[in-house]
Design a protein around this motif. Structure first.
Motif, mmCIF file in Angstrom:
data_model
loop_
_atom_site.group_PDB
_atom_site.id
_atom_site.type_symbol
_atom_site.label_atom_id
_atom_site.label_comp_id
_atom_site.label_asym_id
_atom_site.label_seq_id
_atom_site.Cartn_x
_atom_site.Cartn_y
_atom_site.Cartn_z
ATOM 1 N N ILE A 65 5.314 -1.099 -7.260
ATOM 2 C CA ILE A 65 4.538 -1.439 -8.314
ATOM 3 C C ILE A 65 4.397 -2.964 -8.266
ATOM 4 O O ILE A 65 3.068 -3.750 -8.892
ATOM 5 C CB ILE A 65 4.952 -0.904 -9.540
ATOM 6 C CG1 ILE A 65 4.725 0.628 -9.666
ATOM 7 C CG2 ILE A 65 4.573 -1.420 -10.993
ATOM 8 C CD1 ILE A 65 5.367 1.358 -10.668
ATOM 9 N N HIS A 66 5.507 -3.754 -8.482
ATOM 10 C CA HIS A 66 5.636 -5.099 -8.349
ATOM 11 C C HIS A 66 5.019 -5.841 -7.509
ATOM 12 O O HIS A 66 3.773 -6.619 -7.600
ATOM 13 C CB HIS A 66 7.238 -5.697 -8.212
ATOM 14 C CG HIS A 66 7.260 -7.138 -8.203
ATOM 15 N ND1 HIS A 66 6.964 -8.092 -9.181
ATOM 16 C CD2 HIS A 66 7.400 -8.039 -6.958
ATOM 17 C CE1 HIS A 66 6.866 -9.360 -8.789
ATOM 18 N NE2 HIS A 66 7.270 -9.261 -7.674
ATOM 19 N N LEU A 67 4.860 -5.459 -6.006
ATOM 20 C CA LEU A 67 3.825 -6.029 -5.236
ATOM 21 C C LEU A 67 2.446 -5.628 -5.235
ATOM 22 O O LEU A 67 1.546 -6.434 -5.048
ATOM 23 C CB LEU A 67 4.462 -5.577 -3.753
ATOM 24 C CG LEU A 67 6.021 -6.209 -3.288
ATOM 25 C CD1 LEU A 67 6.146 -5.777 -1.915
ATOM 26 C CD2 LEU A 67 5.998 -7.586 -3.391
ATOM 27 N N ALA A 68 2.261 -4.324 -5.813
ATOM 28 C CA ALA A 68 0.742 -4.115 -6.136
ATOM 29 C C ALA A 68 0.292 -5.063 -6.951
ATOM 30 O O ALA A 68 -0.874 -5.386 -6.963
ATOM 31 C CB ALA A 68 0.670 -2.719 -6.389
ATOM 32 N N ASN A 69 0.908 -5.137 -8.211
ATOM 33 C CA ASN A 69 0.517 -6.101 -9.151
ATOM 34 C C ASN A 69 0.462 -7.837 -8.892
ATOM 35 O O ASN A 69 -0.341 -8.251 -9.176
ATOM 36 C CB ASN A 69 1.564 -6.195 -10.266
ATOM 37 C CG ASN A 69 1.367 -4.693 -11.192
ATOM 38 O OD1 ASN A 69 0.265 -3.994 -11.268
ATOM 39 N ND2 ASN A 69 2.569 -4.407 -11.890
ATOM 40 N N GLU A 108 -11.563 -3.137 -15.085
ATOM 41 C CA GLU A 108 -12.432 -3.917 -14.248
ATOM 42 C C GLU A 108 -11.533 -4.951 -13.758
ATOM 43 O O GLU A 108 -11.876 -6.028 -14.049
ATOM 44 C CB GLU A 108 -13.904 -4.282 -14.723
ATOM 45 C CG GLU A 108 -14.720 -3.074 -15.101
ATOM 46 C CD GLU A 108 -16.042 -3.608 -15.723
ATOM 47 O OE1 GLU A 108 -16.309 -4.935 -15.808
ATOM 48 O OE2 GLU A 108 -17.037 -2.915 -15.836
ATOM 49 N N CYS A 109 -10.678 -4.767 -12.912
ATOM 50 C CA CYS A 109 -9.840 -5.618 -12.404
ATOM 51 C C CYS A 109 -10.166 -6.212 -11.155
ATOM 52 O O CYS A 109 -10.444 -5.597 -10.240
ATOM 53 C CB CYS A 109 -8.149 -5.171 -12.174
ATOM 54 S SG CYS A 109 -6.949 -6.379 -11.984
ATOM 55 N N LEU A 110 -10.095 -7.734 -10.993
ATOM 56 C CA LEU A 110 -10.435 -8.403 -9.754
ATOM 57 C C LEU A 110 -9.403 -8.401 -8.735
ATOM 58 O O LEU A 110 -9.728 -9.045 -7.845
ATOM 59 C CB LEU A 110 -11.320 -9.806 -10.219
ATOM 60 C CG LEU A 110 -12.340 -9.732 -11.083
ATOM 61 C CD1 LEU A 110 -12.882 -11.084 -11.383
ATOM 62 C CD2 LEU A 110 -13.525 -8.870 -10.550
ATOM 63 N N THR A 111 -8.263 -7.972 -8.997
ATOM 64 C CA THR A 111 -7.152 -8.263 -8.257
ATOM 65 C C THR A 111 -7.233 -7.530 -6.778
ATOM 66 O O THR A 111 -7.937 -6.440 -6.863
ATOM 67 C CB THR A 111 -5.659 -7.859 -8.682
ATOM 68 O OG1 THR A 111 -4.611 -8.061 -7.674
ATOM 69 C CG2 THR A 111 -5.842 -6.365 -9.060
ATOM 70 N N THR A 112 -6.813 -7.846 -5.788
ATOM 71 C CA THR A 112 -6.751 -7.177 -4.502
ATOM 72 C C THR A 112 -5.851 -6.031 -4.206
ATOM 73 O O THR A 112 -5.694 -5.762 -3.283
ATOM 74 C CB THR A 112 -6.787 -8.173 -3.354
ATOM 75 O OG1 THR A 112 -5.516 -9.094 -3.464
ATOM 76 C CG2 THR A 112 -8.161 -9.059 -3.309
ATOM 77 N N GLY A 113 -4.948 -6.132 -5.241
ATOM 78 C CA GLY A 113 -3.710 -5.096 -5.228
ATOM 79 C C GLY A 113 -4.285 -3.677 -5.226
ATOM 80 O O GLY A 113 -5.282 -3.317 -5.850
ATOM 81 N N ALA A 114 -3.289 -3.030 -4.458
ATOM 82 C CA ALA A 114 -3.648 -1.482 -4.331
ATOM 83 C C ALA A 114 -2.459 -0.903 -3.888
ATOM 84 O O ALA A 114 -1.642 -1.281 -3.675
ATOM 85 C CB ALA A 114 -4.759 -1.173 -3.165
ATOM 86 N N LEU A 115 -2.310 0.459 -4.403
ATOM 87 C CA LEU A 115 -1.018 1.204 -4.237
ATOM 88 C C LEU A 115 -1.423 2.653 -3.703
ATOM 89 O O LEU A 115 -2.374 3.361 -4.422
ATOM 90 C CB LEU A 115 -0.471 1.421 -5.594
ATOM 91 C CG LEU A 115 1.061 1.717 -5.633
ATOM 92 C CD1 LEU A 115 1.902 1.168 -4.830
ATOM 93 C CD2 LEU A 115 1.418 1.911 -7.124
ATOM 94 N N ILE A 116 -1.054 2.847 -2.460
ATOM 95 C CA ILE A 116 -1.730 4.280 -1.756
ATOM 96 C C ILE A 116 -0.360 4.784 -1.385
ATOM 97 O O ILE A 116 0.446 4.291 -0.658
ATOM 98 C CB ILE A 116 -2.289 3.908 -0.685
ATOM 99 C CG1 ILE A 116 -3.643 2.764 -0.722
ATOM 100 C CG2 ILE A 116 -2.760 4.916 0.213
ATOM 101 C CD1 ILE A 116 -4.325 2.066 0.335
ATOM 102 N N ALA A 117 -0.172 6.127 -1.966
ATOM 103 C CA ALA A 117 0.729 7.002 -1.497
ATOM 104 C C ALA A 117 0.535 7.549 -0.372
ATOM 105 O O ALA A 117 -0.477 7.907 0.155
ATOM 106 C CB ALA A 117 1.096 8.165 -2.912
ATOM 107 N N LEU A 118 1.610 7.802 0.515
ATOM 108 C CA LEU A 118 1.479 8.424 1.862
ATOM 109 C C LEU A 118 2.874 9.173 2.225
ATOM 110 O O LEU A 118 3.927 8.779 1.634
ATOM 111 C CB LEU A 118 1.092 7.510 2.873
ATOM 112 C CG LEU A 118 2.214 6.524 3.557
ATOM 113 C CD1 LEU A 118 1.469 6.211 4.987
ATOM 114 C CD2 LEU A 118 2.472 5.641 2.664
#
Length: 321
Positions: A65-69, A108-118
């Motif tokens: 979560i920290h790195l996604a933020n 509407e967040c402009l950050t490039t962060g994403a969190l994808i579960a796999l």
């Protein structure tokens, strides 16, 4: 228009353009400042892809979560619900990740962060190879590499050496040590393509009765990291080992729990609708150290995470923002 009026009008225009120019310059400096490294050598993630091998524990979930933020494109490994792709998994980590995704989509967040579960199980090479294919499918067009792989998986079983079940030894070594070797072999190609790095949590200082096999596994991780650094360096892959001295052993691989409202028993959410969970694992200082380890162009071989472990409150809640 007389000369005096024209002069006043000209001065007003100059002042107006000066203010507009100053504002534009401020905005440009602000944008450039956000894209440059800060005084600690860190910089926003910029959408760089990062894999967290295990987000089923509090350390992995907090780091993800920290790195996604921070703007990274985080692939969060979950062992639970692996056969269903984690989408229908009702585990706490999966629910927290989905709440982060839903909150990010609703704003509407402009950050490039994403969190994808796999799905990831470090003890199964078939699952790891499937994860490689999933990550490749989620990388932007023209990209075929991982910026970092952070190994957060592991097990801890307490017990005196003469009383502990040997199967517990096997499980700790298989997950903690052999798991890192399997992950490295599976993702070596993606790391080489991006000149990426492997990050591990290494040895703890000293030892504790009842944790002989566990302590051995932590030192084995550090030894394996040193050897991997020498072997992978010619390929452009860096290996960083984090010293987690001060982080309680039982907290290292603790399972996250949702915070509930005491009166109604409902799941607690913050003002933005994201789930709250506990306990806290890493301090702000430890997360800043992690930022340096993951963003530095020339990272050190080792970093110490917990310089002042007295801050820690195992019951402190983590808020998903």
């Amino acid at each position: 228009m007389d000369v005096q009026t024209a002069l006043v009008f000209a001065l007003q225009l100059v002042a107006l353009f000066s203010i507009a120019g100053a504002l534009l310059l401020y905005l440009l400096c602000k944008i450039r400042g956000n894209s440059k490294p800060d005084e600690n050598g860190t910089s926003p993630g910029g959408g760089k892809p990062v894999l967290i091998t295990c987000c089923d524990n509090v350390v992995g979930l907090q780091v993800a979560i920290h790195l996604a933020n921070r703007g990274f494109r985080v692939f969060a490994g979950l062992k639970e619900g692996a056969t269903e792709g984690c989408n229908n998994d009702d585990s706490v980590p999966s629910r927290v990740i989905r709440s982060w995704q839903k909150h990010r989509e609703s704003t509407e967040c402009l950050t490039t962060g994403a969190l994808i579960a796999l799905p990831i199980d470090v003890t199964r090479e078939d699952v790891l190879h499937e994860a490689v294919d999933i990550i490749r499918a989620h990388l932007p067009a023209g990209k075929d590499g991982l910026w970092a792989v952070i190994n957060t998986g592991g097990l801890l079983y307490r017990g005196k050496l003469d009383q502990q079940n040997i199967s517990h030894w096997d499980a700790m070594l298989k997950t903690t040590v052999l798991g890192i070797l399997r992950v490295t072999r599976a993702f070596q190609g993606l790391l080489r393509s991006a000149g990426g790095r492997i990050i591990t949590f290494g040895a703890i200082e000293g030892g504790e009765a009842g944790l002989v096999a566990y302590t051995a596994s932590r030192y084995a991780v550090e030894g394996a990291s040193n050897a991997l650094r020498e072997e992978l360096s010619p390929m452009g892959i860096k290996v960083v080992c984090l010293n987690n001295h001060g982080l309680p052993d039982d907290l290292m691989f603790a399972m996250p729990k949702l915070k509930s409202k005491q009166e109604s028993g409902d799941v607690s959410v913050d003002m933005s609708g994201c789930l709250d969970y506990y306990p806290t694992a890493l301090s702000d200082t430890a997360l800043q150290t992690l930022d340096v380890a993951i963003t530095s162009g020339k990272p050190k071989r080792n970093y110490t995470l917990m310089r002042n472990p007295k801050w820690l409150n195992p019951l402190q809640f983590v808020k998903v923002v």
